[in-house]
Design an enzyme around this catalytic site. Structure first.
Site, PDB file in Angstrom:
ATOM      1  N   LYS A  13       0.826  -1.199   0.000  1.00 37.27           N
ATOM      2  CA  LYS A  13       0.000   0.000   0.000  1.00 37.27           C
ATOM      3  C   LYS A  13       0.871   1.265   0.000  1.00 37.27           C
ATOM      4  O   LYS A  13       2.084   1.187   0.210  1.00 37.27           O
ATOM      5  CB  LYS A  13      -0.924  -0.028   1.223  1.00 37.27           C
ATOM      6  CG  LYS A  13      -1.894  -1.206   1.205  1.00 37.27           C
ATOM      7  CD  LYS A  13      -2.736  -1.236   2.469  1.00 37.27           C
ATOM      8  CE  LYS A  13      -3.713  -2.390   2.467  1.00 37.27           C
ATOM      9  NZ  LYS A  13      -4.559  -2.397   3.678  1.00 37.27           N
ATOM     10  N   TYR A  53     -12.260  -3.126  -3.600  1.00 38.37           N
ATOM     11  CA  TYR A  53     -12.846  -3.138  -2.254  1.00 38.37           C
ATOM     12  C   TYR A  53     -14.372  -3.140  -2.281  1.00 38.37           C
ATOM     13  O   TYR A  53     -15.007  -2.753  -1.303  1.00 38.37           O
ATOM     14  CB  TYR A  53     -12.329  -1.932  -1.456  1.00 38.37           C
ATOM     15  CG  TYR A  53     -10.869  -2.057  -1.083  1.00 38.37           C
ATOM     16  CD1 TYR A  53     -10.440  -3.016  -0.164  1.00 38.37           C
ATOM     17  CD2 TYR A  53      -9.912  -1.225  -1.649  1.00 38.37           C
ATOM     18  CE1 TYR A  53      -9.109  -3.139   0.177  1.00 38.37           C
ATOM     19  CE2 TYR A  53      -8.574  -1.338  -1.304  1.00 38.37           C
ATOM     20  CZ  TYR A  53      -8.176  -2.302  -0.397  1.00 38.37           C
ATOM     21  OH  TYR A  53      -6.850  -2.419  -0.054  1.00 38.37           O
ATOM     22  N   PHE A  61     -15.860   2.874   6.728  1.00 43.47           N
ATOM     23  CA  PHE A  61     -14.486   3.263   6.389  1.00 43.47           C
ATOM     24  C   PHE A  61     -14.167   3.132   4.902  1.00 43.47           C
ATOM     25  O   PHE A  61     -13.056   3.436   4.477  1.00 43.47           O
ATOM     26  CB  PHE A  61     -13.483   2.435   7.205  1.00 43.47           C
ATOM     27  CG  PHE A  61     -13.627   0.943   7.018  1.00 43.47           C
ATOM     28  CD1 PHE A  61     -13.040   0.297   5.942  1.00 43.47           C
ATOM     29  CD2 PHE A  61     -14.339   0.187   7.934  1.00 43.47           C
ATOM     30  CE1 PHE A  61     -13.173  -1.069   5.759  1.00 43.47           C
ATOM     31  CE2 PHE A  61     -14.476  -1.190   7.772  1.00 43.47           C
ATOM     32  CZ  PHE A  61     -13.894  -1.810   6.673  1.00 43.47           C
ATOM     33  N   ARG A  89      -0.938 -14.897   4.098  1.00 43.76           N
ATOM     34  CA  ARG A  89      -1.715 -14.200   5.128  1.00 43.76           C
ATOM     35  C   ARG A  89      -1.033 -14.307   6.494  1.00 43.76           C
ATOM     36  O   ARG A  89      -1.016 -13.348   7.259  1.00 43.76           O
ATOM     37  CB  ARG A  89      -3.132 -14.769   5.204  1.00 43.76           C
ATOM     38  CG  ARG A  89      -3.970 -14.540   3.981  1.00 43.76           C
ATOM     39  CD  ARG A  89      -4.473 -13.141   3.865  1.00 43.76           C
ATOM     40  NE  ARG A  89      -5.450 -12.860   4.906  1.00 43.76           N
ATOM     41  CZ  ARG A  89      -6.146 -11.752   4.984  1.00 43.76           C
ATOM     42  NH1 ARG A  89      -5.988 -10.800   4.089  1.00 43.76           N
ATOM     43  NH2 ARG A  89      -7.001 -11.552   5.947  1.00 43.76           N
ATOM     44  N   THR A  95      -4.933  -8.098  10.303  1.00 45.69           N
ATOM     45  CA  THR A  95      -5.302  -6.820   9.693  1.00 45.69           C
ATOM     46  C   THR A  95      -5.007  -5.666  10.644  1.00 45.69           C
ATOM     47  O   THR A  95      -4.499  -4.632  10.236  1.00 45.69           O
ATOM     48  CB  THR A  95      -6.790  -6.827   9.294  1.00 45.69           C
ATOM     49  OG1 THR A  95      -7.002  -7.904   8.382  1.00 45.69           O
ATOM     50  CG2 THR A  95      -7.200  -5.523   8.641  1.00 45.69           C
ATOM     51  N   ARG A 106       3.199  -6.990   9.382  1.00 39.69           N
ATOM     52  CA  ARG A 106       2.486  -5.960  10.137  1.00 39.69           C
ATOM     53  C   ARG A 106       2.960  -5.892  11.585  1.00 39.69           C
ATOM     54  O   ARG A 106       3.001  -4.812  12.177  1.00 39.69           O
ATOM     55  CB  ARG A 106       0.992  -6.204  10.062  1.00 39.69           C
ATOM     56  CG  ARG A 106       0.426  -5.952   8.671  1.00 39.69           C
ATOM     57  CD  ARG A 106      -1.050  -6.263   8.613  1.00 39.69           C
ATOM     58  NE  ARG A 106      -1.607  -5.988   7.301  1.00 39.69           N
ATOM     59  CZ  ARG A 106      -2.559  -6.714   6.743  1.00 39.69           C
ATOM     60  NH1 ARG A 106      -3.066  -7.763   7.389  1.00 39.69           N
ATOM     61  NH2 ARG A 106      -3.028  -6.401   5.550  1.00 39.69           N
ATOM     62  N   ASN A 116      -1.713  -0.158   7.496  1.00 36.91           N
ATOM     63  CA  ASN A 116      -1.157  -1.490   7.734  1.00 36.91           C
ATOM     64  C   ASN A 116      -0.322  -2.024   6.568  1.00 36.91           C
ATOM     65  O   ASN A 116      -0.107  -3.205   6.442  1.00 36.91           O
ATOM     66  CB  ASN A 116      -2.251  -2.471   8.147  1.00 36.91           C
ATOM     67  CG  ASN A 116      -3.270  -2.743   7.071  1.00 36.91           C
ATOM     68  OD1 ASN A 116      -3.150  -2.296   5.938  1.00 36.91           O
ATOM     69  ND2 ASN A 116      -4.298  -3.499   7.419  1.00 36.91           N
ATOM     70  N   HIS A 119      -1.658  -5.546   1.535  1.00 37.38           N
ATOM     71  CA  HIS A 119      -2.894  -6.305   1.317  1.00 37.38           C
ATOM     72  C   HIS A 119      -2.511  -7.679   0.805  1.00 37.38           C
ATOM     73  O   HIS A 119      -1.597  -7.817  -0.009  1.00 37.38           O
ATOM     74  CB  HIS A 119      -3.790  -5.621   0.279  1.00 37.38           C
ATOM     75  CG  HIS A 119      -4.866  -6.518  -0.235  1.00 37.38           C
ATOM     76  ND1 HIS A 119      -6.068  -6.666   0.423  1.00 37.38           N
ATOM     77  CD2 HIS A 119      -4.909  -7.342  -1.306  1.00 37.38           C
ATOM     78  CE1 HIS A 119      -6.809  -7.544  -0.240  1.00 37.38           C
ATOM     79  NE2 HIS A 119      -6.132  -7.957  -1.295  1.00 37.38           N
ATOM     80  N   GLU A 130      -8.865 -10.948  -7.673  1.00 36.75           N
ATOM     81  CA  GLU A 130      -7.978  -9.785  -7.549  1.00 36.75           C
ATOM     82  C   GLU A 130      -6.895  -9.791  -8.620  1.00 36.75           C
ATOM     83  O   GLU A 130      -6.583  -8.741  -9.201  1.00 36.75           O
ATOM     84  CB  GLU A 130      -7.375  -9.741  -6.149  1.00 36.75           C
ATOM     85  CG  GLU A 130      -8.409  -9.451  -5.085  1.00 36.75           C
ATOM     86  CD  GLU A 130      -7.910  -9.604  -3.663  1.00 36.75           C
ATOM     87  OE1 GLU A 130      -8.634  -9.165  -2.757  1.00 36.75           O
ATOM     88  OE2 GLU A 130      -6.807 -10.151  -3.444  1.00 36.75           O
TER      89      GLU A 130
END
Length: 153
Positions: A13, A53, A61, A89, A95, A106, A116, A119, A130
């Site tokens: 990100k 998203y 949010f 993951r 998250t 993270r 964070n 993704h 995706e």
């Protein structure tokens, strides 16, 4: 590689890019033994981010998330390997970085859920969706990795 090859979508990100963590994140996936088969550096359009998203569109949010993701460049990647979605993951951590263990991306680099840095697809089905959203088929590279026998036996 034994079994079906699996792919996942990973995106660094804007905060991860700005904090110069791109190389460290790529290094972790490479050292784990996963194979990079697609990568691009881009400023994602608002339309692309809204589609990405879409499942969160009714959440309070959502607009802030789209704006945050549109605030700077991202690194979009496709990684391949055995159990890459689940393992990826785990490597990312929770998250909410406050719930992430040290040693995860993270857990090592994040403080707040709103920043964070990364993704990762949460299922094989979502990974395929995706990947198809962010990449054209010709942008993904298939190749034999000379270290596969050392990783998979």
């Amino acid at each position: 590689m034994a079994g079906v090859e699996e792919r996942t979508f990973i995106a660094i990100k804007p905060d991860g890019v700005q904090r110069r963590l791109v190389g460290e994140i790529i290094k972790r996936f490479e050292q784990k033994g996963f194979k990079l088969v697609g990568m691009k550096f881009l400023h994602a359009s608002e339309d692309l981010l809204k589609e990405h998203y879409i499942d969160l569109k009714d959440r309070p949010f959502y607009a802030g998330l789209v704006n945050y993701m549109n605030s700077g460049p991202v690194v979009a990647m496709v990684w391949e390997g055995f159990n890459v979605v689940k393992t990826g993951r785990v490597m990312l951590g929770e998250t909410n970085p406050a719930d992430s263990k040290p040693g995860t991306i993270r857990g090592d680099y994040c403080i707040q859920v709103s920043r964070n840095i990364i993704h990762g697809s949460d299922s094989v089905e979502n990974a395929n969706t995706e990947i198809n959203l962010w990449f054209q088929p010709e942008e993904l590279v298939s190749y034999e990795n000379c270290s596969d026998s050392w990783i998979y036996g």
